[in-house]
Design a protein around this motif. Sequence first.
Motif, PDB file in Angstrom:
ATOM      1  N   ALA A  46      -5.411   6.061  -7.196  1.00 31.73           N
ATOM      2  CA  ALA A  46      -6.015   6.209  -5.867  1.00 31.73           C
ATOM      3  C   ALA A  46      -7.020   5.087  -5.624  1.00 31.73           C
ATOM      4  N   HIS A  47      -7.798   4.733  -6.657  1.00 31.93           N
ATOM      5  CA  HIS A  47      -8.732   3.613  -6.518  1.00 31.93           C
ATOM      6  C   HIS A  47      -7.980   2.304  -6.291  1.00 31.93           C
ATOM      7  N   GLN A  48      -6.884   2.095  -7.006  1.00 32.68           N
ATOM      8  CA  GLN A  48      -6.099   0.876  -6.810  1.00 32.68           C
ATOM      9  C   GLN A  48      -5.538   0.843  -5.388  1.00 32.68           C
ATOM     10  N   ALA A  49      -5.047   1.974  -4.911  1.00 34.32           N
ATOM     11  CA  ALA A  49      -4.540   2.043  -3.537  1.00 34.32           C
ATOM     12  C   ALA A  49      -5.660   1.747  -2.541  1.00 34.32           C
ATOM     13  N   ARG A  50      -6.878   2.200  -2.830  1.00 36.92           N
ATOM     14  CA  ARG A  50      -8.028   1.915  -1.964  1.00 36.92           C
ATOM     15  C   ARG A  50      -8.267   0.414  -1.880  1.00 36.92           C
ATOM     16  N   ALA A  51      -8.202  -0.274  -3.030  1.00 40.29           N
ATOM     17  CA  ALA A  51      -8.426  -1.722  -3.038  1.00 40.29           C
ATOM     18  C   ALA A  51      -7.322  -2.444  -2.258  1.00 40.29           C
ATOM     19  N   VAL A  52      -6.086  -2.021  -2.422  1.00 40.87           N
ATOM     20  CA  VAL A  52      -4.969  -2.618  -1.673  1.00 40.87           C
ATOM     21  C   VAL A  52      -5.129  -2.318  -0.180  1.00 40.87           C
ATOM     22  N   LEU A  64       0.832  -1.204   0.000  1.00 39.08           N
ATOM     23  CA  LEU A  64       0.000   0.000   0.000  1.00 39.08           C
ATOM     24  C   LEU A  64       0.865   1.251   0.000  1.00 39.08           C
ATOM     25  N   ASN A  65       1.895   1.262   0.834  1.00 42.25           N
ATOM     26  CA  ASN A  65       2.785   2.420   0.902  1.00 42.25           C
ATOM     27  C   ASN A  65       3.499   2.640  -0.436  1.00 42.25           C
ATOM     28  N   CYS A  66       3.916   1.552  -1.063  1.00 43.12           N
ATOM     29  CA  CYS A  66       4.552   1.656  -2.378  1.00 43.12           C
ATOM     30  C   CYS A  66       3.586   2.242  -3.401  1.00 43.12           C
ATOM     31  N   LEU A  67       2.348   1.810  -3.361  1.00 39.96           N
ATOM     32  CA  LEU A  67       1.362   2.306  -4.314  1.00 39.96           C
ATOM     33  C   LEU A  67       1.050   3.783  -4.069  1.00 39.96           C
ATOM     34  N   VAL A  68       1.031   4.195  -2.818  1.00 38.86           N
ATOM     35  CA  VAL A  68       0.881   5.624  -2.519  1.00 38.86           C
ATOM     36  C   VAL A  68       2.063   6.392  -3.123  1.00 38.86           C
ATOM     37  N   GLY A  69       3.258   5.807  -3.049  1.00 40.57           N
ATOM     38  CA  GLY A  69       4.425   6.429  -3.673  1.00 40.57           C
ATOM     39  C   GLY A  69       4.282   6.541  -5.180  1.00 40.57           C
ATOM     40  N   VAL A  70       3.707   5.526  -5.821  1.00 37.57           N
ATOM     41  CA  VAL A  70       3.469   5.593  -7.264  1.00 37.57           C
ATOM     42  C   VAL A  70       2.469   6.712  -7.567  1.00 37.57           C
ATOM     43  N   LEU A  71       1.420   6.800  -6.774  1.00 36.60           N
ATOM     44  CA  LEU A  71       0.445   7.880  -6.945  1.00 36.60           C
ATOM     45  C   LEU A  71       1.132   9.241  -6.815  1.00 36.60           C
ATOM     46  N   MET A  72       2.054   9.352  -5.878  1.00 36.51           N
ATOM     47  CA  MET A  72       2.756  10.623  -5.663  1.00 36.51           C
ATOM     48  C   MET A  72       3.696  10.972  -6.811  1.00 36.51           C
ATOM     49  N   ALA A  73       4.009  10.016  -7.668  1.00 36.45           N
ATOM     50  CA  ALA A  73       4.839  10.301  -8.843  1.00 36.45           C
ATOM     51  C   ALA A  73       4.050  11.036  -9.923  1.00 36.45           C
ATOM     52  N   GLU A  74       2.734  11.069  -9.764  1.00 39.10           N
ATOM     53  CA  GLU A  74       1.876  11.822 -10.687  1.00 39.10           C
ATOM     54  C   GLU A  74       1.970  13.316 -10.357  1.00 39.10           C
ATOM     55  N   SER A  75       1.552  14.130 -11.280  1.00 37.68           N
ATOM     56  CA  SER A  75       1.483  15.570 -11.047  1.00 37.68           C
ATOM     57  C   SER A  75       0.236  15.836 -10.198  1.00 37.68           C
ATOM     58  N   LEU A  76       0.448  16.221  -8.953  1.00 41.56           N
ATOM     59  CA  LEU A  76      -0.649  16.400  -8.000  1.00 41.56           C
ATOM     60  C   LEU A  76      -0.599  17.788  -7.383  1.00 41.56           C
ATOM     61  N   PRO A  77      -1.738  18.291  -6.940  1.00 43.00           N
ATOM     62  CA  PRO A  77      -1.731  19.552  -6.192  1.00 43.00           C
ATOM     63  C   PRO A  77      -0.914  19.406  -4.908  1.00 43.00           C
ATOM     64  N   ASP A  78      -0.365  20.509  -4.456  1.00 41.55           N
ATOM     65  CA  ASP A  78       0.492  20.483  -3.265  1.00 41.55           C
ATOM     66  C   ASP A  78      -0.210  19.921  -2.037  1.00 41.55           C
ATOM     67  N   ASP A  79      -1.493  20.255  -1.850  1.00 36.88           N
ATOM     68  CA  ASP A  79      -2.182  19.741  -0.668  1.00 36.88           C
ATOM     69  C   ASP A  79      -2.307  18.224  -0.722  1.00 36.88           C
ATOM     70  N   VAL A  80      -2.560  17.675  -1.902  1.00 38.63           N
ATOM     71  CA  VAL A  80      -2.665  16.220  -2.047  1.00 38.63           C
ATOM     72  C   VAL A  80      -1.311  15.569  -1.766  1.00 38.63           C
ATOM     73  N   THR A  81      -0.248  16.139  -2.297  1.00 33.39           N
ATOM     74  CA  THR A  81       1.095  15.612  -2.028  1.00 33.39           C
ATOM     75  C   THR A  81       1.385  15.641  -0.530  1.00 33.39           C
ATOM     76  N   GLY A  82       0.998  16.703   0.135  1.00 31.52           N
ATOM     77  CA  GLY A  82       1.188  16.796   1.584  1.00 31.52           C
ATOM     78  C   GLY A  82       0.428  15.723   2.338  1.00 31.52           C
ATOM     79  N   TRP A  83      -0.829  15.513   1.950  1.00 33.08           N
ATOM     80  CA  TRP A  83      -1.627  14.463   2.601  1.00 33.08           C
ATOM     81  C   TRP A  83      -0.984  13.097   2.401  1.00 33.08           C
TER      82      TRP A  83
END
Length: 183
Positions: A121-127, A42-61
């Motif tokens: 994010a949906h994949q991370a939710r399932a994991v 799950l943590n790895c998948l969150v890291g993959v999500l963070m490799a996307e271009s995201l708003p700063d608040d989302v990256t912070g969360w």
Amino acid sequence: MGHRLSRIVTRTGDGGTTGLGDGSRVSKDALRIHALGEVDELNCLVGVLMAESLPDDVTGWLTEIQHDLFDLGSEIAVPGFSALSEPRVLTLEAWVEDINRELPMLKEFILPGGTRAAALAHQARAVCRRAERTVVGLAETSEVSVSARQYLNRLSDFLFVLARHLNRLSDRPDILWRPRRTD
């Protein structure tokens, strides 16, 4: 931490066991190790999500969540140790409420997808749900904090509303489930 991780190849697990944080050894197939693996994935998948271009608040969360997941891993790795506390659960609840307030009300189930970030994010939710099931199973035979179980439950809610939020920010509608299609 010092030089604790300076030696990566130890050969201590060659016989099918691994060490826990309290020094004990268990089978690599033990439920506790499965739970650790699920949280790590799950943590790895969150890291993959963070490799996307995201708003700063989302990256912070997501950064905070990665730290929380490491804390959760330490809790699972040391039987009887508690690392996640109720305030971390309440933080997730507040984020869910804040994000969900800005989203249109759902009247139908939605399918995972939309933007790549939302799909991740949906994949991370399932994991996360799988990790939660494994931790709940572990709690049936071993001590696991209530906060740890609650955290994973709230995190899956957060990841669901985050996916919807990311789609909304990109002007992508939720993909509504159409049951009983005949065409």
